[in-house]
Design an enzyme around this catalytic site. Structure first.
Site, PDB file in Angstrom:
ATOM      1  N   CYS A  90     -17.824   6.567 -24.510  1.00  0.00           N
ATOM      2  CA  CYS A  90     -19.168   7.142 -24.399  1.00  0.00           C
ATOM      3  C   CYS A  90     -19.606   7.212 -22.940  1.00  0.00           C
ATOM      4  O   CYS A  90     -20.601   6.580 -22.527  1.00  0.00           O
ATOM      5  CB  CYS A  90     -20.145   6.327 -25.232  1.00  0.00           C
ATOM      6  SG  CYS A  90     -19.837   6.447 -26.997  1.00  0.00           S
TER       7      CYS A  90
ATOM      8  N   GLY B 278       0.787  -1.222   0.000  1.00  0.00           N
ATOM      9  CA  GLY B 278       0.000   0.000   0.000  1.00  0.00           C
ATOM     10  C   GLY B 278       0.819   1.271   0.000  1.00  0.00           C
ATOM     11  O   GLY B 278       0.301   2.359   0.283  1.00  0.00           O
TER      12      GLY B 278
ATOM     13  N   GLY C  41       3.947  -2.824  -4.560  1.00  0.00           N
ATOM     14  CA  GLY C  41       3.534  -3.068  -5.943  1.00  0.00           C
ATOM     15  C   GLY C  41       3.568  -1.778  -6.733  1.00  0.00           C
ATOM     16  O   GLY C  41       4.445  -1.539  -7.553  1.00  0.00           O
TER      17      GLY C  41
ATOM     18  N   ARG D 161      -8.889   4.395 -13.400  1.00  0.00           N
ATOM     19  CA  ARG D 161      -8.715   4.845 -12.028  1.00  0.00           C
ATOM     20  C   ARG D 161      -9.318   6.224 -11.730  1.00  0.00           C
ATOM     21  O   ARG D 161      -9.888   6.420 -10.654  1.00  0.00           O
ATOM     22  CB  ARG D 161      -7.232   4.807 -11.643  1.00  0.00           C
ATOM     23  CG  ARG D 161      -6.649   3.394 -11.739  1.00  0.00           C
ATOM     24  CD  ARG D 161      -5.212   3.306 -11.266  1.00  0.00           C
ATOM     25  NE  ARG D 161      -5.125   3.564  -9.853  1.00  0.00           N
ATOM     26  CZ  ARG D 161      -4.632   4.676  -9.323  1.00  0.00           C
ATOM     27  NH1 ARG D 161      -4.168   5.637 -10.116  1.00  0.00           N
ATOM     28  NH2 ARG D 161      -4.592   4.854  -8.023  1.00  0.00           N
TER      29      ARG D 161
END
Length: 428
Positions: free
Chosen positions: A354, A242, A286, A323
């Site tokens: 769209c 994290g 990560g 995101r």
């Protein structure tokens, strides 16, 4: 935000890994993902150098290709995966199974069978139901090492959707509610499972070490209580990942050196007070490794003014980066292919899909002469772009190219219409 190799060229364009981004846009098309191999390796080494006595497991959900798996393996990292698909890719790339950790709040029977077949080092148990399910799959005479994922009740993370250390969300077993202690007792009763420790993950985009120190303060007394009840101590403690990165100028980023200076010391102190052996620490970066190593490239398709705002429409969008729509993440954007003396003004970069919410970057400064055909670059795009990309509107997912030492090579080709149609069956 940018890889350390990023340089402004005499032409005013931008290069990464010694290769001009405009050249990459011409060669591989747009949208495309560019990753700097040297940046990834350097960031992996930063964690290994900071925590030489810990296990550093790259969280593959951030960005996973065969090349990425090879890079992290060569840098001495472990690998954290979440599905049979990620497991199979790791095996195909030759990653040692004993250095793999399998996560997941709802592992399928196929996930568990694949983990056992490929010899994963650790399975993280996330609910009591999968304890007996996994044990039943372990061959007679064998034992599978497991961790129990616990919820320490600590709020951390940049968005409610990624805060996983608190009560009332889908991951883990509560320490305060007693579910974690019950799970530990159940695992200890399974002779085919070897419980080696606890796992917790607090959330994502955390930029301070304080939540991790708080987790240690919560989990060491829990470990002490387990020793008193069951007469056992555990050799491992995985505090998850994290670790946050900067997406725009001025934003904070997580510092592995500070983590190394404060979290292991907190762990040693608390264990000394509880008369416990200090467990081996594990971490799972990560995004911190992959994110700043990636740049997304787009080509401008249209520029228009509406309601007093200037919209720059590009040839990608929420299919290659969902995101902003999911979490409201804000990125910066740079003109990458040429110099401009035009004054900058706020513009909103939008995608081609769209959806009114298909916005990649809102109110970012761009030259007032930005025009169709220009190449735009979005930094900090190495994590959760490829892995969360979709085929929305059947546009196909972008390619991935790696750069290093002035050379570029394709890692993942562009998804074509034929790829998208290949799953369709005749309807007659």
């Amino acid at each position: 935000m940018w890889p350390a190799s990023a340089r402004v060229l005499p032409s005013g364009g931008l290069a990464v890994g010694g290769v001009p981004l405009a050249e990459l846009a011409d060669r591989f098309g747009t949208p495309s993902y560019i990753v700097d191999e040297d940046e990834i390796r350097a960031r992996a080494r930063a964690w290994r150098a900071a925590l030489p006595d810990a296990d550093v497991a790259y969280a593959g959900k951030a960005f996973l290709t065969r090349a990425m798996i090879r890079w992290v393996e060569e840098e001495g990292l472990h690998l954290d995966v979440c599905s049979a698909g990620e497991l199979e890719l790791a095996a195909h790339a030759g990653f040692p199974g004993e250095r793999v950790i399998l996560h997941g709040n709802a592992k399928s029977p196929d996930d568990l069978r694949t983990a056992l077949r490929l010899g994963v080092g650790r399975v993280v148990l996330d609910n009591t139901g999968e304890i007996a399910r996994l044990a039943a799959l372990v061959p007679p005479g064998a034992r599978q090492k497991v961790l129990v994922r616990v919820v320490p009740g600590i709020e951390a993370g940049a968005h409610a959707a990624v805060r996983t250390g608190v009560e009332g969300q889908k991951f883990g077993l509560s320490v305060d509610g007693g579910e974690a202690a019950d799970a530990v007792a159940r695992v200890l009763g399974q002779p085919r499972l070897e419980l080696v420790g606890l796992h917790c993950h607090l959330g994502s985009q955390i930029t301070s070490v304080d939540p991790y120190r708080a987790a240690v303060r919560k989990l060491v007394p829990f470990l002490s209580g387990l020793r008193d009840v069951h007469g056992v101590t555990f050799p491992e403690l995985d505090l998850g990942g994290g670790f946050g990165i900067a997406y725009r100028d001025g934003e904070p980023a997580f510092d592995p050196a500070e983590y190394a200076a404060r979290v292991p010391a907190e762990l040693a102190l608390r264990c000394a007070h509880a008369d416990l052996p200090v467990p081996r620490l594990a971490v799972e970066p990560g995004r911190w490794i992959a994110g700043p190593a990636g740049v997304a490239l787009y080509r401008v398709l249209a520029v228009k003014v509406s309601g007093g705002r200037t919209f720059v429409a590009v040839d990608g969008g929420m299919s290659d980066n969902p995101r902003p729509a999911l979490y409201g993440v804000r990125y910066t954007v740079r003109l990458a292919g040429r110099a401009s003396a035009a004054p900058a003004r706020p513009m909103t970069v939008v995608g081609r899909h769209c959806e009114a919410g298909d916005v990649l970057a809102e109110d970012v400064p761009l030259p007032s002469d930005v025009r169709p055909g220009d190449v735009l670059a979005v930094p900090a795009s190495g994590a959760y772009h490829l892995s969360m990309a979709s085929a929305y509107n059947l546009v196909g997912r972008p390619p991935v190219a790696a750069v290093t030492d002035g050379r570029a090579r394709l890692l993942v080709r562009r998804e074509t219409p034929a790829d998208l149609w290949s799953r369709e069956l005749p309807d007659d």
